[in-house]
Design a protein around this motif. Structure first.
Motif, PDB file in Angstrom:
ATOM      1  N   THR A  83     -11.511  22.530  63.816  1.00 56.48           N
ATOM      2  CA  THR A  83     -12.773  23.730  64.371  1.00 56.48           C
ATOM      3  C   THR A  83     -12.944  25.190  63.237  1.00 56.48           C
ATOM      4  O   THR A  83     -13.785  25.596  63.507  1.00 56.48           O
ATOM      5  N   GLU A  97     -15.789  24.483  60.864  1.00 55.13           N
ATOM      6  CA  GLU A  97     -17.324  25.253  61.436  1.00 55.13           C
ATOM      7  C   GLU A  97     -17.214  26.578  61.549  1.00 55.13           C
ATOM      8  O   GLU A  97     -18.392  27.577  61.420  1.00 55.13           O
ATOM      9  N   CYS A 102      -6.601   8.890  62.021  1.00 54.65           N
ATOM     10  CA  CYS A 102      -6.716   9.718  62.898  1.00 54.65           C
ATOM     11  C   CYS A 102      -6.733   8.530  64.542  1.00 54.65           C
ATOM     12  O   CYS A 102      -6.088   8.739  65.144  1.00 54.65           O
ATOM     13  N   TYR A 103      -7.458   7.356  64.658  1.00 60.86           N
ATOM     14  CA  TYR A 103      -6.785   6.662  65.418  1.00 60.86           C
ATOM     15  C   TYR A 103      -5.339   6.074  65.373  1.00 60.86           C
ATOM     16  O   TYR A 103      -5.294   5.887  66.737  1.00 60.86           O
ATOM     17  N   GLN A 160      -4.088   8.995  68.090  1.00 60.40           N
ATOM     18  CA  GLN A 160      -4.411   9.308  69.043  1.00 60.40           C
ATOM     19  C   GLN A 160      -3.935   8.037  69.565  1.00 60.40           C
ATOM     20  O   GLN A 160      -3.590   8.671  70.892  1.00 60.40           O
ATOM     21  N   LYS A 182      -6.549  17.636  70.354  1.00 70.52           N
ATOM     22  CA  LYS A 182      -8.436  18.438  69.937  1.00 70.52           C
ATOM     23  C   LYS A 182      -8.921  18.572  68.776  1.00 70.52           C
ATOM     24  O   LYS A 182     -10.117  17.628  68.721  1.00 70.52           O
ATOM     25  N   ASP A 187      -9.458  15.596  67.187  1.00 71.64           N
ATOM     26  CA  ASP A 187     -10.725  14.562  67.668  1.00 71.64           C
ATOM     27  C   ASP A 187     -11.953  15.461  66.947  1.00 71.64           C
ATOM     28  O   ASP A 187     -12.860  14.532  66.930  1.00 71.64           O
ATOM     29  N   VAL A 188     -11.859  16.277  66.889  1.00 72.15           N
ATOM     30  CA  VAL A 188     -13.275  16.998  66.020  1.00 72.15           C
ATOM     31  C   VAL A 188     -12.815  16.970  64.836  1.00 72.15           C
ATOM     32  O   VAL A 188     -13.664  16.228  64.260  1.00 72.15           O
ATOM     33  N   LEU A 209     -12.443  13.950  63.794  1.00 74.79           N
ATOM     34  CA  LEU A 209     -12.924  12.499  63.856  1.00 74.79           C
ATOM     35  C   LEU A 209     -14.158  12.296  64.927  1.00 74.79           C
ATOM     36  O   LEU A 209     -15.357  12.011  64.146  1.00 74.79           O
ATOM     37  N   LYS A 210     -14.667  13.433  64.730  1.00 69.99           N
ATOM     38  CA  LYS A 210     -16.422  13.697  65.465  1.00 69.99           C
ATOM     39  C   LYS A 210     -16.786  14.992  64.161  1.00 69.99           C
ATOM     40  O   LYS A 210     -18.270  13.781  63.779  1.00 69.99           O
ATOM     41  N   LEU A 211     -16.578  15.018  63.047  1.00 65.81           N
ATOM     42  CA  LEU A 211     -16.815  15.914  61.702  1.00 65.81           C
ATOM     43  C   LEU A 211     -16.564  14.910  61.079  1.00 65.81           C
ATOM     44  O   LEU A 211     -17.478  14.546  59.633  1.00 65.81           O
ATOM     45  N   LYS A 212     -15.892  13.886  60.807  1.00 64.90           N
ATOM     46  CA  LYS A 212     -15.451  12.912  59.718  1.00 64.90           C
ATOM     47  C   LYS A 212     -16.014  13.679  58.757  1.00 64.90           C
ATOM     48  O   LYS A 212     -16.049  13.422  57.511  1.00 64.90           O
TER      49      LYS A 212
END
Lengths: 375, 375
Positions: free
Chosen positions: A299, A302, A319-320, A323, A335, A338-339, A341-344
């Motif tokens: 986080t 960003e 990451c996986y 998890q 958290k 997850d971020v 993985l979202k951002l990559k």
């Protein structure tokens, strides 16, 4: 360095020396009692054997209370009666003998030394991984880390800050050292790991993943400005360094925060300091359950508009994998994963240099230190 | 650490400080003169340009007198007139500006810091290898190592022994430190590299490839028994460590010997300390031409009946590659390479543990120290 001379100091040294002797004695007695059992078996006309806690995956369980992986109750018997186990039984016997000698003589050694030393006794190890494995067996049998038997890893980590230690290794007993005078840092090795922690004015320990940032922190006097002890873990923190972090937390009552690169490996470096690794599930002395990972978070990438690098396939797979780890099921651990993985994408600690070389110590660190209080 | 207080010491500190200031001034003037040329070009209505010694393989030649690789006389002009060169020209201009700032402010940085710092100035580097390359360009233009511009590598090496240094970095000027009191060793970083070497009782420097052996040597008091300074190079010696070795040799008049694993990579670690690497052919400050490689030699493997490991395909290929290197055409360099190829086996420093943990310091080292006198 100075020699303690006052009467009070002499008394203190004697007490410390007694404590170190007691630890050594404890280890030697433990080894002796295991050896005695072997003799008993022989006296009773039985094949001698060891009972070893199982280190198979099925016997590694996460303990929520201890906040680390531990071994379950499964144990395997390694018996000299079983010809398939005779080899590893003999190796373990020899290792216990050798560990006894190292501890008795207070000589340090390495995993590699042990492998080669075996050849002097015509004990056969196929390669070093076989002897490493037997060393873990001895750790599991005794529940003591190999460092207690004077088998040390090669360290690459270092420390800087107002911490006074007192050596206990032969030739340096009673000598004290303050670790705030050599700005490149003091290497963390056997003598520091076994030293008594005497005194500090620091109020926090900052563990940081990289040497370059360690140098920056010292240069910017983070030790003085934030009353801290700074530790360069040199990537994944070696075991002695984790032991030292634990001791700074428990004996000196210092909170420990961890700063890593902003990627899944960084997150896991912090986790291993906090709760150990699954392959040290047979030990209890390598965790700092209260350690806090304060960044670089996904986080933050960003929030601070950091320059990034794309995650690799292996980053994403990692990451996986994490998890599924019970330790990553809640809080920032879940958290941030997850971020990521979202951002990559990922960001390094040095990315703050975009805003000037001292941005990380002038702006980012104070914000994170403030935040750490509420974590 | 102590603060120098006597008048004589104060004078000495002033002199040292003057020397450090002179070095800094020299670097700043050099950068300024390069900048002035750019302005001159502009004033004369010409496209500004740099002349850069060519670092292509065809321009790297072995200098027998200097006993190292150097750049030949080929130089390339990098001109802002040529649109294909405009990008790298701008990058180099920016780097000179940034190096000027680092030197002026006495701030240390890393290769990685420079890469990210560029983003604050909207200077584009594709990745760090592009910025690293421009840093080498600036080294080639100025014939000065990047450390002089305060761009330091991440070090992993350490030092131990009776050596008194005096720091020159901000905040520590005039403070002295003797490096014989922390047995785990002192990290070698910017502050040690730039320190004045004040005094030593040592008569030799022993550079050793591995941390485990470094610890063994300190534990067995090799520093005292053989009046030596011990340096752990942590594998291939980083540049600052090589600079420090050179300074110990030249300023303190100490012979330097190198102990490595008994394999082709070990032999080359010693060679790089002695005569540098081809990719630093544009510099003159990273070699110790009189350094001596004393072991582990291929011939030691048979002589000491050491446990061995088979050479890999890549080890063997490396041997053949080095046989073409002009530095491996005679003496032990050629001989040992030939024997490695004949044996097709290698041995590690730890292999001496077969004869007991202290065999290497009790028996092997004294023999090699004696032999070094005749090398």
């Amino acid at each position: 360095m100075k020699l303690a001379t006052s009467k009070k100091e002499q008394t203190r040294i004697k007490e410390r020396s007694k404590k170190a002797d007691a630890k050594q004695k404890n280890i030697l007695e433990m080894l002796k009692s295991h050896g005695a059992k072997i003799y008993d078996d022989l006296d009773n006309g039985q094949f001698p054997k060891f009972s070893i806690p199982s280190r198979s995956v099925s016997n590694i369980v996460y303990d929520k209370k201890l906040r680390q992986y531990i071994l379950g109750t499964n144990a395997a018997v390694r018996s000299s009666r079983n010809s398939a186990q005779l080899r590893s039984f003999t190796q373990l016997m020899w290792l216990a003998f050798f560990a006894n000698r190292l501890t008795h003589e207070k000589k340090s050694s390495t995993l590699r030394d042990v492998y080669y030393s075996s050849q002097a006794f015509a004990i056969e190890f196929e390669d070093q991984s076989e002897s490493d494995n037997i060393i873990v067996d001895l750790e599991a049998v005794t529940s003591k880390p190999r460092e207690d038997f004077h088998i040390f890893p090669e360290e690459r980590s270092s420390i800087f800050g107002d911490l006074t230690i007192e050596y206990t290794i032969p030739g340096y007993e009673g000598k004290t050292m303050n670790l705030s005078n050599h700005p490149d840092g003091y290497s963390i090795g056997p003598s520091l790991t076994t030293a008594e922690l005497v005194d500090t004015s620091a109020e926090i320990v900052i563990a940081i993943e990289k040497g370059g940032l360690f140098t920056r922190f010292v240069e910017e006097q983070v030790d003085k400005k934030f009353k801290s002890i700074i530790i360069n873990t040199g990537g994944q923190a070696p075991r002695s360094t984790r032991t030292l972090l634990k001791r700074l937390h428990e004996e000196m009552k210092l909170p420990v925060i961890v700063l890593t690169d902003g990627d899944v490996y960084g997150e896991h470096i912090a986790m291993v300091i906090k709760s150990g690794s699954a392959n040290a599930a047979h030990l209890r002395e390598l965790t700092v359950p209260d350690a806090k990972w304060v960044g670089v978070w996904a986080t933050d990438i960003e929030k601070y508009k950091l320059p990034t690098i794309p995650m690799t396939e292996s980053d994403i797979k990692r990451c996986y994998d994490l998890q599924k780890d019970p330790r990553y099921q809640d809080g920032i651990w879940k958290k941030e994963l997850d971020v990521f993985l979202k951002l990559k994408r990922k960001a390094e600690l040095e990315a703050f240099s975009k805003y000037g070389l001292t941005n990380i110590t002038d702006k980012y660190l104070p914000q994170k230190l403030e935040l750490a209080k509420s974590l």
